[in-house]
Design a protein around this motif. Structure first.
Motif, mmCIF file in Angstrom:
data_model
loop_
_atom_site.group_PDB
_atom_site.id
_atom_site.type_symbol
_atom_site.label_atom_id
_atom_site.label_comp_id
_atom_site.label_asym_id
_atom_site.label_seq_id
_atom_site.Cartn_x
_atom_site.Cartn_y
_atom_site.Cartn_z
ATOM 1 N N TRP A 115 0.822 -1.224 0.000
ATOM 2 C CA TRP A 115 0.000 0.000 0.000
ATOM 3 C C TRP A 115 0.851 1.267 0.000
ATOM 4 O O TRP A 115 0.328 2.353 0.073
ATOM 5 C CB TRP A 115 -0.933 -0.001 1.223
ATOM 6 C CG TRP A 115 -1.826 -1.190 1.216
ATOM 7 C CD1 TRP A 115 -1.821 -2.216 2.101
ATOM 8 C CD2 TRP A 115 -2.824 -1.507 0.255
ATOM 9 N NE1 TRP A 115 -2.755 -3.162 1.760
ATOM 10 C CE2 TRP A 115 -3.390 -2.751 0.620
ATOM 11 C CE3 TRP A 115 -3.304 -0.878 -0.906
ATOM 12 C CZ2 TRP A 115 -4.405 -3.369 -0.110
ATOM 13 C CZ3 TRP A 115 -4.318 -1.490 -1.626
ATOM 14 C CH2 TRP A 115 -4.853 -2.717 -1.234
ATOM 15 N N GLN A 116 2.182 1.105 -0.077
ATOM 16 C CA GLN A 116 3.077 2.262 -0.063
ATOM 17 C C GLN A 116 2.803 3.141 -1.283
ATOM 18 O O GLN A 116 3.011 2.704 -2.405
ATOM 19 C CB GLN A 116 4.531 1.749 -0.085
ATOM 20 C CG GLN A 116 5.515 2.515 0.768
ATOM 21 C CD GLN A 116 5.036 2.783 2.182
ATOM 22 O OE1 GLN A 116 4.614 1.882 2.893
ATOM 23 N NE2 GLN A 116 5.070 4.028 2.591
ATOM 24 N N ILE A 118 -5.044 3.646 6.640
ATOM 25 C CA ILE A 118 -4.511 4.679 5.732
ATOM 26 C C ILE A 118 -5.642 5.524 5.147
ATOM 27 O O ILE A 118 -5.505 6.717 4.967
ATOM 28 C CB ILE A 118 -3.714 4.052 4.551
ATOM 29 C CG1 ILE A 118 -2.857 2.873 5.018
ATOM 30 C CG2 ILE A 118 -2.840 5.095 3.868
ATOM 31 C CD1 ILE A 118 -2.227 2.108 3.870
ATOM 32 N N TYR A 119 -6.769 4.890 4.786
ATOM 33 C CA TYR A 119 -7.877 5.648 4.183
ATOM 34 C C TYR A 119 -9.213 5.072 4.641
ATOM 35 O O TYR A 119 -9.277 3.953 5.143
ATOM 36 C CB TYR A 119 -7.779 5.633 2.646
ATOM 37 C CG TYR A 119 -7.667 4.266 2.037
ATOM 38 C CD1 TYR A 119 -8.786 3.436 1.936
ATOM 39 C CD2 TYR A 119 -6.452 3.792 1.537
ATOM 40 C CE1 TYR A 119 -8.688 2.171 1.377
ATOM 41 C CE2 TYR A 119 -6.347 2.522 0.980
ATOM 42 C CZ TYR A 119 -7.473 1.715 0.903
ATOM 43 O OH TYR A 119 -7.388 0.466 0.345
#
Length: 394
Positions: A176-177, A304-305
């Motif tokens: 997911w970077q 992250i989201y």
């Protein structure tokens, strides 16, 4: 004209709804983030059309492979075709078999006896032979298994080669970077298109392939896989997608090679490979897949989201695959336990076995007995000794 315009308007509305950004992306991100620029290339939905000609090429290659490679290999390994007795031509029974059922009930058999003048035993024997005629031959099964074995092995090696130098193979959070702005690598492009093409070809050939008892589960698996590959491509979940494909390919070639040895009658080779396959399957699909990969697509992205439709859809498909893994793992463990406890031959629970004409053997034995009685008087309480151990031939 008016009708034509309205249908075009409906299509464009549908297309707009289908491609709306909140379905496919987390808040604040969209298609604009995935436009090629500064020499960076991104996955596009229209790329997926490439998989269609690839699927057709696979179907052609398979025909050539089965003739040129698999058939000689079968005779090299000693795949012996079972000699099948043909059911005598009978219109009444044939139409009953084709239009009503392949397995008539006791009362239907009595009815058919009246219509054909056959005895009950003759009718039963006719149906048994007729069912056997419809079963795929050992050679067909062998050719199919060797084709899948070759693809899965090559796909696994190619997948390893494409992923071995990538950080997300070793640290799953890396997938997911910088998401979704992940540039597309040529190795990922071809890995995706070839896998998608192969699963497409399996779906095309499913009607002519050997039908097993988990036929419906197989269809669900192929469709879920195709959706998963296509969807993960469109939303740039490509890193996760390549890992999922690698995990799936890691055990499939072992199963296909065990089947090949089974059809060739190499009992020990089949048993040992099957046990290795069972171990690899359970580790990759019941441990690595749910606890590493699904963890990294279900739990980690939310940090992250915000979750969005695509996140639920993708993980929903992964859960369908996981349910199928559990279903197959139970079958595999049952076969393995049976083999380890009774030292039986590993038999695929899902496949259709030939029925032996036991009644015929009994009839022949009775005739033999009568001959023996006439010649030598009673043999062991009036029964000739005969072997009842029908070998299990798949």
């Amino acid at each position: 004209m008016c009708h034509h315009e309205s249908s075009r308007w409906m299509l464009s509305e549908l297309s707009e709804w289908f491609w709306q950004e909140q379905l496919w992306f987390p808040k604040g991100l969209g298609w604009a983030d995935l436009e090629d620029r500064d020499g960076r290339v991104y996955a596009k939905a229209q790329d997926l059309w490439v998989a269609l000609p690839i699927a057709i090429i696979f179907l052609i290659i398979r025909q050539i492979f089965e003739r040129i490679v698999a058939t000689p290999l079968a005779s090299l390994l000693g795949v012996k075709e079972t000699v099948r007795l043909k059911a005598p031509h009978n219109l009444t029974l044939e139409s009953y078999y084709c239009n009503i059922t392949k397995n008539p009930t006791q009362s239907s058999i009595a009815n058919l006896c009246k219509q054909t003048g056959y005895s009950e035993r003759q009718v039963q024997r006719w149906f048994r032979r007729r069912r056997n005629q419809d079963r795929p031959s050992l050679l067909k099964k062998f050719r199919e298994a060797s084709w899948r074995f070759t693809f899965y092995l090559l796909a696994f090696i190619a997948g390893l080669a494409a992923l071995v130098d990538k950080p997300w193979l070793y640290d799953l959070k890396e997938m997911w970077q910088g998401f979704p702005v992940l540039t597309l690598l040529p190795s990922q492009y071809w890995y995706y298109m070839i896998e998608l093409g192969f699963y497409g070809s399996l779906l095309f050939s499913v009607a002519s392939d050997v039908k097993r008892k988990d036929f419906k589960e197989q269809i669900v698996h192929h469709v879920a896989t195709i959706l998963l590959i296509s969807f993960s491509w469109c939303v740039n979940y490509i890193r996760a997608g390549t890992l999922i494909m690698l995990v799936h390919d890691s055990s499939d070639y072992l199963l296909e090679s065990a089947k090949m040895f089974n059809y060739a009658g190499w009992r020990n080779a089949c048993n040992y490979i099957f046990i290795v396959f069972a171990a690899v399957f359970i580790i990759t699909r019941l441990v690595i897949f749910p606890f590493w990969i699904i963890y990294c697509t279900w739990v980690y992205p939310v940090t992250i989201y915000e979750p969005f439709f695509g996140y639920y859809f993708f993980n929903g498909l992964l859960m369908i695959l996981q349910c199928l893994h559990v279903f197959w793992a139970i079958l595999i463990i049952r076969i393995a336990i049976r083999f380890l406890t009774n030292n039986e031959k590993v038999d695929d629970d899902r496949s259709d076995k030939d029925e032996t004409d036991e009644s015929e053997e009994e009839e022949d034995d009775e005739a033999e007995n009568k001959k023996d009685l006439k010649k030598n008087g009673p043999v062991q309480n009036g029964h000739a000794v005969y072997n009842n151990n029908h070998s299990k031939i798949e």
